[in-house]
Motif scaffolding. Structure first.
Motif, PDB file in Angstrom:
ATOM      1  N   LYS A  90      61.971   8.179 129.091  1.00 31.90           N
ATOM      2  CA  LYS A  90      62.394   9.576 129.268  1.00 31.90           C
ATOM      3  C   LYS A  90      61.546  10.499 128.404  1.00 31.90           C
ATOM      4  O   LYS A  90      61.067  11.546 128.869  1.00 31.90           O
ATOM      5  CB  LYS A  90      63.876   9.727 128.917  1.00 31.90           C
ATOM      6  CG  LYS A  90      64.368  11.151 129.085  1.00 31.90           C
ATOM      7  CD  LYS A  90      65.839  11.277 128.761  1.00 31.90           C
ATOM      8  CE  LYS A  90      66.292  12.719 128.972  1.00 31.90           C
ATOM      9  NZ  LYS A  90      67.713  12.880 128.690  1.00 31.90           N
ATOM     10  N   SER A  91      61.331  10.127 127.172  1.00 37.73           N
ATOM     11  CA  SER A  91      60.530  10.934 126.260  1.00 37.73           C
ATOM     12  C   SER A  91      59.099  11.100 126.779  1.00 37.73           C
ATOM     13  O   SER A  91      58.548  12.207 126.766  1.00 37.73           O
ATOM     14  CB  SER A  91      60.528  10.278 124.878  1.00 37.73           C
ATOM     15  OG  SER A  91      59.669  10.956 124.008  1.00 37.73           O
ATOM     16  N   GLU A  94      59.153  13.411 129.833  1.00 37.90           N
ATOM     17  CA  GLU A  94      59.379  14.809 129.425  1.00 37.90           C
ATOM     18  C   GLU A  94      58.091  15.416 128.868  1.00 37.90           C
ATOM     19  O   GLU A  94      57.756  16.565 129.168  1.00 37.90           O
ATOM     20  CB  GLU A  94      60.502  14.883 128.388  1.00 37.90           C
ATOM     21  CG  GLU A  94      61.875  14.679 128.978  1.00 37.90           C
ATOM     22  CD  GLU A  94      62.972  14.569 127.941  1.00 37.90           C
ATOM     23  OE1 GLU A  94      64.139  14.804 128.312  1.00 37.90           O
ATOM     24  OE2 GLU A  94      62.691  14.247 126.766  1.00 37.90           O
ATOM     25  N   ARG A  95      57.395  14.621 128.069  1.00 35.64           N
ATOM     26  CA  ARG A  95      56.129  15.094 127.520  1.00 35.64           C
ATOM     27  C   ARG A  95      55.117  15.364 128.640  1.00 35.64           C
ATOM     28  O   ARG A  95      54.445  16.394 128.666  1.00 35.64           O
ATOM     29  CB  ARG A  95      55.565  14.081 126.517  1.00 35.64           C
ATOM     30  CG  ARG A  95      54.355  14.590 125.749  1.00 35.64           C
ATOM     31  CD  ARG A  95      53.817  13.598 124.724  1.00 35.64           C
ATOM     32  NE  ARG A  95      53.089  12.530 125.389  1.00 35.64           N
ATOM     33  CZ  ARG A  95      53.522  11.272 125.555  1.00 35.64           C
ATOM     34  NH1 ARG A  95      54.700  10.912 125.078  1.00 35.64           N
ATOM     35  NH2 ARG A  95      52.800  10.376 126.177  1.00 35.64           N
ATOM     36  N   ALA A  97      55.822  16.039 131.775  1.00 32.10           N
ATOM     37  CA  ALA A  97      56.306  17.191 132.547  1.00 32.10           C
ATOM     38  C   ALA A  97      55.875  18.489 131.889  1.00 32.10           C
ATOM     39  O   ALA A  97      55.440  19.431 132.568  1.00 32.10           O
ATOM     40  CB  ALA A  97      57.823  17.135 132.680  1.00 32.10           C
ATOM     41  N   LYS A  98      55.982  18.531 130.575  1.00 33.38           N
ATOM     42  CA  LYS A  98      55.604  19.735 129.839  1.00 33.38           C
ATOM     43  C   LYS A  98      54.084  19.944 129.877  1.00 33.38           C
ATOM     44  O   LYS A  98      53.610  21.055 130.137  1.00 33.38           O
ATOM     45  CB  LYS A  98      56.087  19.608 128.396  1.00 33.38           C
ATOM     46  CG  LYS A  98      56.091  20.887 127.631  1.00 33.38           C
ATOM     47  CD  LYS A  98      56.707  20.655 126.265  1.00 33.38           C
ATOM     48  CE  LYS A  98      57.378  21.923 125.801  1.00 33.38           C
ATOM     49  NZ  LYS A  98      58.030  21.759 124.509  1.00 33.38           N
ATOM     50  N   GLU A 103      57.203  19.212 138.109  1.00 38.97           N
ATOM     51  CA  GLU A 103      58.598  19.004 138.511  1.00 38.97           C
ATOM     52  C   GLU A 103      58.869  17.521 138.781  1.00 38.97           C
ATOM     53  O   GLU A 103      59.970  17.032 138.542  1.00 38.97           O
ATOM     54  CB  GLU A 103      58.933  19.842 139.749  1.00 38.97           C
ATOM     55  CG  GLU A 103      59.125  21.312 139.443  1.00 38.97           C
ATOM     56  CD  GLU A 103      60.258  21.571 138.448  1.00 38.97           C
ATOM     57  OE1 GLU A 103      61.360  21.000 138.602  1.00 38.97           O
ATOM     58  OE2 GLU A 103      60.037  22.348 137.502  1.00 38.97           O
ATOM     59  N   LYS A 106      59.474  15.905 135.538  1.00 38.03           N
ATOM     60  CA  LYS A 106      60.751  16.408 135.034  1.00 38.03           C
ATOM     61  C   LYS A 106      61.922  15.691 135.720  1.00 38.03           C
ATOM     62  O   LYS A 106      62.867  15.253 135.068  1.00 38.03           O
ATOM     63  CB  LYS A 106      60.853  17.918 135.260  1.00 38.03           C
ATOM     64  CG  LYS A 106      62.113  18.528 134.713  1.00 38.03           C
ATOM     65  CD  LYS A 106      62.171  20.023 134.964  1.00 38.03           C
ATOM     66  CE  LYS A 106      63.495  20.571 134.496  1.00 38.03           C
ATOM     67  NZ  LYS A 106      63.691  21.948 134.897  1.00 38.03           N
ATOM     68  N   ALA A 109      62.135  12.164 134.525  1.00 37.70           N
ATOM     69  CA  ALA A 109      62.696  12.121 133.170  1.00 37.70           C
ATOM     70  C   ALA A 109      64.218  12.233 133.206  1.00 37.70           C
ATOM     71  O   ALA A 109      64.919  11.529 132.463  1.00 37.70           O
ATOM     72  CB  ALA A 109      62.105  13.244 132.320  1.00 37.70           C
ATOM     73  N   GLU A 110      64.727  13.097 134.091  1.00 35.63           N
ATOM     74  CA  GLU A 110      66.176  13.269 134.210  1.00 35.63           C
ATOM     75  C   GLU A 110      66.854  11.997 134.704  1.00 35.63           C
ATOM     76  O   GLU A 110      68.014  11.746 134.381  1.00 35.63           O
ATOM     77  CB  GLU A 110      66.484  14.438 135.152  1.00 35.63           C
ATOM     78  CG  GLU A 110      66.101  15.785 134.569  1.00 35.63           C
ATOM     79  CD  GLU A 110      66.083  16.903 135.592  1.00 35.63           C
ATOM     80  OE1 GLU A 110      66.298  16.649 136.801  1.00 35.63           O
ATOM     81  OE2 GLU A 110      65.824  18.060 135.183  1.00 35.63           O
TER      82      GLU A 110
END
Length: 149
Positions: A90-91, A94-95, A97-98, A103, A106, A109-110
């Motif tokens: 997940k981490s 998220e990284r 995605a940023k 999307e 993201k 990650a969700e």
């Protein structure tokens, strides 16, 4: 009693659809002798038919069982059996995605922790099956006995 090879194939067939896709890609990409269709809708069936096409006799089945066991444990089970794996994935997602304003990353990650929890269950099922059917002595006994019959 079904063979250790069939026990592996049954375990694979009972995976959730997303896990089948993961397993088919991660194991199939490294499995000598098969080509897999990497389209998500076809990858699991492609993997199964490719693996089954290698199973010609009990000697080949023994080797195939050892290869599958090793690849599945190395590529999947050892990587995904802990609950912390989902947090790490997940981490990372998220990284990504940023970094990429993505999307897709993201959304992944969700879903990561839920999928990781599902993998913990799938790994437990593997461990239970492997302890009973894939222990070294059991494999040798099964396949050597089948050669004598």
């Amino acid at each position: 009693m079904s063979s250790p090879f069939e026990q592996i194939m049954t375990w694979f067939s009972e995976l959730p659809p997303g896990h089948k896709q993961d397993a088919a890609f991660l194991v199939g990409a490294l499995m000598p002798g098969i080509q897999i269709d990497t389209e998500l809708e076809a990858i699991a069936d492609s993997f199964v038919s490719g693996v089954r096409s290698l199973n010609h006799d009990s000697f080949k089945e023994y080797g195939l069982t050892l290869a599958l066991k090793t690849l599945i444990e190395h590529q999947l089970i050892n990587q995904r059996r802990s609950k912390t794996a989902g947090k790490e994935i997940k981490s990372t997602l998220e990284r990504l995605a940023k970094q990429h304003s993505s999307e897709t990353f993201k959304t992944q990650a969700e879903q990561a922790e839920f999928r990781a929890a599902q993998w913990v269950v799938s790994c437990k099922k593997w461990d239970d099956m492997a302890a009973k059917h894939l222990a070294a002595d059991n494999l040798v006994d099964y396949y050597m006995r089948s050669q004598l019959v």
